[in-house]
Scaffold this motif. Structure first.
Motif, PDB file in Angstrom:
ATOM      1  N   GLY A  20       0.838  -1.195   0.000  1.00  0.00           N
ATOM      2  CA  GLY A  20       0.000   0.000   0.000  1.00  0.00           C
ATOM      3  C   GLY A  20       0.870   1.240   0.000  1.00  0.00           C
ATOM      4  N   SER A  21       0.219   2.381  -0.091  1.00  0.00           N
ATOM      5  CA  SER A  21       0.949   3.649  -0.019  1.00  0.00           C
ATOM      6  C   SER A  21       0.090   4.650   0.731  1.00  0.00           C
ATOM      7  CB  SER A  21       1.285   4.168  -1.415  1.00  0.00           C
ATOM      8  OG  SER A  21       0.110   4.485  -2.133  1.00  0.00           O
ATOM      9  N   SER A  22       0.759   5.623   1.334  1.00  0.00           N
ATOM     10  CA  SER A  22       0.036   6.607   2.134  1.00  0.00           C
ATOM     11  C   SER A  22       0.898   7.843   2.356  1.00  0.00           C
ATOM     12  CB  SER A  22      -0.347   6.003   3.481  1.00  0.00           C
ATOM     13  OG  SER A  22      -0.989   6.957   4.303  1.00  0.00           O
ATOM     14  N   SER A  23       0.233   8.957   2.571  1.00  0.00           N
ATOM     15  CA  SER A  23       0.944  10.178   2.953  1.00  0.00           C
ATOM     16  C   SER A  23       1.339  10.114   4.430  1.00  0.00           C
ATOM     17  CB  SER A  23       0.080  11.410   2.684  1.00  0.00           C
ATOM     18  OG  SER A  23      -1.123  11.317   3.418  1.00  0.00           O
ATOM     19  N   ASP A  24       0.762   9.174   5.169  1.00  0.00           N
ATOM     20  CA  ASP A  24       1.112   8.953   6.572  1.00  0.00           C
ATOM     21  C   ASP A  24       1.075   7.447   6.838  1.00  0.00           C
ATOM     22  OD1 ASP A  24       1.324   8.763   9.353  1.00  0.00           O
ATOM     23  OD2 ASP A  24       0.005  10.472   9.720  1.00  0.00           O
ATOM     24  N   VAL A  25       2.212   6.801   6.598  1.00  0.00           N
ATOM     25  CA  VAL A  25       2.310   5.346   6.672  1.00  0.00           C
ATOM     26  C   VAL A  25       1.891   4.804   8.034  1.00  0.00           C
ATOM     27  CG1 VAL A  25       3.944   3.419   6.626  1.00  0.00           C
ATOM     28  CG2 VAL A  25       4.037   5.157   4.851  1.00  0.00           C
ATOM     29  N   PHE A  26       2.344   5.425   9.120  1.00  0.00           N
ATOM     30  CA  PHE A  26       2.028   4.898  10.447  1.00  0.00           C
ATOM     31  C   PHE A  26       0.541   4.983  10.753  1.00  0.00           C
ATOM     32  CE2 PHE A  26       6.516   6.245  10.840  1.00  0.00           C
ATOM     33  CZ  PHE A  26       7.045   4.969  10.927  1.00  0.00           C
ATOM     34  N   LYS A  27      -0.109   6.049  10.354  1.00  0.00           N
ATOM     35  CA  LYS A  27      -1.562   6.177  10.543  1.00  0.00           C
ATOM     36  C   LYS A  27      -2.290   5.109   9.728  1.00  0.00           C
ATOM     37  CE  LYS A  27      -5.391   9.394  10.008  1.00  0.00           C
ATOM     38  NZ  LYS A  27      -5.793  10.738   9.561  1.00  0.00           N
ATOM     39  N   ARG A  28      -1.805   4.878   8.499  1.00  0.00           N
ATOM     40  CA  ARG A  28      -2.439   3.887   7.635  1.00  0.00           C
ATOM     41  C   ARG A  28      -2.288   2.487   8.211  1.00  0.00           C
ATOM     42  NH1 ARG A  28      -6.302   2.059   5.601  1.00  0.00           N
ATOM     43  NH2 ARG A  28      -6.295   1.129   3.539  1.00  0.00           N
ATOM     44  N   TRP A  29      -1.115   2.178   8.788  1.00  0.00           N
ATOM     45  CA  TRP A  29      -0.943   0.876   9.432  1.00  0.00           C
ATOM     46  C   TRP A  29      -1.938   0.701  10.553  1.00  0.00           C
ATOM     47  CZ3 TRP A  29       5.086   0.848   9.973  1.00  0.00           C
ATOM     48  CH2 TRP A  29       5.652   0.456   8.768  1.00  0.00           C
ATOM     49  N   LEU A  36      -8.481  -5.102  10.240  1.00  0.00           N
ATOM     50  CA  LEU A  36      -8.145  -6.530  10.292  1.00  0.00           C
ATOM     51  C   LEU A  36      -8.609  -7.158  11.610  1.00  0.00           C
ATOM     52  CD1 LEU A  36      -4.608  -6.272   8.721  1.00  0.00           C
ATOM     53  CD2 LEU A  36      -6.488  -7.666   7.799  1.00  0.00           C
ATOM     54  N   ASN A  37      -8.388  -6.468  12.702  1.00  0.00           N
ATOM     55  CA  ASN A  37      -8.814  -6.991  14.006  1.00  0.00           C
ATOM     56  C   ASN A  37     -10.318  -7.132  14.112  1.00  0.00           C
ATOM     57  OD1 ASN A  37      -6.251  -7.351  15.082  1.00  0.00           O
ATOM     58  ND2 ASN A  37      -6.180  -5.288  15.949  1.00  0.00           N
ATOM     59  N   HIS A  38     -11.062  -6.318  13.356  1.00  0.00           N
ATOM     60  CA  HIS A  38     -12.522  -6.376  13.378  1.00  0.00           C
ATOM     61  C   HIS A  38     -13.093  -7.225  12.237  1.00  0.00           C
ATOM     62  CE1 HIS A  38     -11.917  -2.892  16.050  1.00  0.00           C
ATOM     63  NE2 HIS A  38     -13.014  -3.364  16.626  1.00  0.00           N
ATOM     64  N   GLY A  39     -12.196  -7.853  11.451  1.00  0.00           N
ATOM     65  CA  GLY A  39     -12.654  -8.739  10.376  1.00  0.00           C
ATOM     66  C   GLY A  39     -13.289  -8.020   9.209  1.00  0.00           C
ATOM     67  N   ARG A  40     -12.903  -6.759   8.964  1.00  0.00           N
ATOM     68  CA  ARG A  40     -13.561  -5.963   7.916  1.00  0.00           C
ATOM     69  C   ARG A  40     -12.599  -5.482   6.826  1.00  0.00           C
ATOM     70  NH1 ARG A  40     -14.726  -1.005  10.218  1.00  0.00           N
ATOM     71  NH2 ARG A  40     -13.709  -1.405  12.179  1.00  0.00           N
ATOM     72  N   HIS A  41     -11.453  -6.103   6.692  1.00  0.00           N
ATOM     73  CA  HIS A  41     -10.475  -5.600   5.720  1.00  0.00           C
ATOM     74  C   HIS A  41     -10.904  -5.941   4.296  1.00  0.00           C
ATOM     75  CE1 HIS A  41      -6.621  -4.650   3.859  1.00  0.00           C
ATOM     76  NE2 HIS A  41      -6.386  -3.950   4.953  1.00  0.00           N
ATOM     77  N   HIS A  42     -10.644  -5.006   3.369  1.00  0.00           N
ATOM     78  CA  HIS A  42     -11.057  -5.185   1.974  1.00  0.00           C
ATOM     79  C   HIS A  42     -10.222  -6.231   1.228  1.00  0.00           C
ATOM     80  CE1 HIS A  42      -7.834  -2.170   1.818  1.00  0.00           C
ATOM     81  NE2 HIS A  42      -7.535  -2.748   0.672  1.00  0.00           N
ATOM     82  N   GLU A  48      -7.846 -13.251   5.761  1.00  0.00           N
ATOM     83  CA  GLU A  48      -7.842 -14.667   6.125  1.00  0.00           C
ATOM     84  C   GLU A  48      -6.566 -15.048   6.869  1.00  0.00           C
ATOM     85  OE1 GLU A  48      -8.571 -17.018   2.643  1.00  0.00           O
ATOM     86  OE2 GLU A  48     -10.524 -16.092   2.306  1.00  0.00           O
ATOM     87  N   LEU A  49      -5.411 -14.600   6.353  1.00  0.00           N
ATOM     88  CA  LEU A  49      -4.141 -14.904   7.024  1.00  0.00           C
ATOM     89  C   LEU A  49      -4.080 -14.280   8.414  1.00  0.00           C
ATOM     90  CD1 LEU A  49      -1.532 -14.604   4.133  1.00  0.00           C
ATOM     91  CD2 LEU A  49      -2.116 -16.652   5.439  1.00  0.00           C
ATOM     92  N   SER A  53      -3.453 -16.497  11.603  1.00  0.00           N
ATOM     93  CA  SER A  53      -2.130 -16.414  12.226  1.00  0.00           C
ATOM     94  C   SER A  53      -2.001 -15.400  13.348  1.00  0.00           C
ATOM     95  CB  SER A  53      -1.091 -16.068  11.160  1.00  0.00           C
ATOM     96  OG  SER A  53      -1.182 -16.927  10.056  1.00  0.00           O
ATOM     97  N   GLY A  54      -2.820 -14.359  13.323  1.00  0.00           N
ATOM     98  CA  GLY A  54      -2.730 -13.306  14.329  1.00  0.00           C
ATOM     99  C   GLY A  54      -1.681 -12.256  13.988  1.00  0.00           C
ATOM    100  N   VAL A  55      -1.741 -11.147  14.695  1.00  0.00           N
ATOM    101  CA  VAL A  55      -0.880 -10.000  14.436  1.00  0.00           C
ATOM    102  C   VAL A  55       0.600 -10.337  14.546  1.00  0.00           C
ATOM    103  CG1 VAL A  55      -0.964  -9.126  16.797  1.00  0.00           C
ATOM    104  CG2 VAL A  55      -0.520  -7.551  14.937  1.00  0.00           C
ATOM    105  N   SER A  56       0.955 -11.243  15.435  1.00  0.00           N
ATOM    106  CA  SER A  56       2.373 -11.549  15.652  1.00  0.00           C
ATOM    107  C   SER A  56       3.032 -12.230  14.458  1.00  0.00           C
ATOM    108  CB  SER A  56       2.543 -12.408  16.903  1.00  0.00           C
ATOM    109  OG  SER A  56       1.879 -13.634  16.735  1.00  0.00           O
TER     110      SER A  56
END
Length: 115
Positions: A20-29, A36-42, A48-49, A53-56
């Motif tokens: 991905g790309s962003s003008s503010d990478v840390f905010k985008r992460w 992802l934690n709420h199961g709503r990622h596009h 699924e991963l 697997s979890g955040v770690s």
């Protein structure tokens, strides 16, 4: 600190990457982590991963810092450099991009002059 650039979310076990790309990478992460934690990622492959697997199991990396106006071009070049990015969708006309992501990017660029 604010970094403008192209980033990757790397699944360490498989080596697959969401680009991905962003003008503010840390905010985008933070936004990615939240959806992802709420199961709503596009990006369904990434979601699924994440659930399996979890955040770690993931590493967040800045692939390149660049000017905001260069983000779309640099992101596409990074996407093209990976064999099977997690952005990929079997329904996409362009195998590197999920159709929703591609449309968002195209909408932002409409009407702009190309270099």
């Amino acid at each position: 600190m604010t970094i403008s650039g192209v980033y990757g979310i790397v699944h360490r076990r498989t080596g697959r990457v969401y680009v991905g790309s962003s003008s503010d990478v840390f905010k985008r992460w933070w936004q990615h982590t939240n959806t992802l934690n709420h199961g709503r990622h596009h990006a369904h492959g990434l979601q699924e991963l994440w659930l399996e697997s979890g955040v770690s199991a993931f590493t967040f990396v800045v692939l390149e810092s660049c000017a905001i106006e260069d983000l779309p071009i640099r992101e596409q070049e990074w996407l093209d450099s990976f064999d099977a990015p997690l952005n990929a969708s079997r329904f996409a006309a362009c195998p590197s991009l999920d159709p929703q992501v591609a449309e968002k990017g195209a909408a932002k660029r409409r009407g702009r002059k190309r270099p």
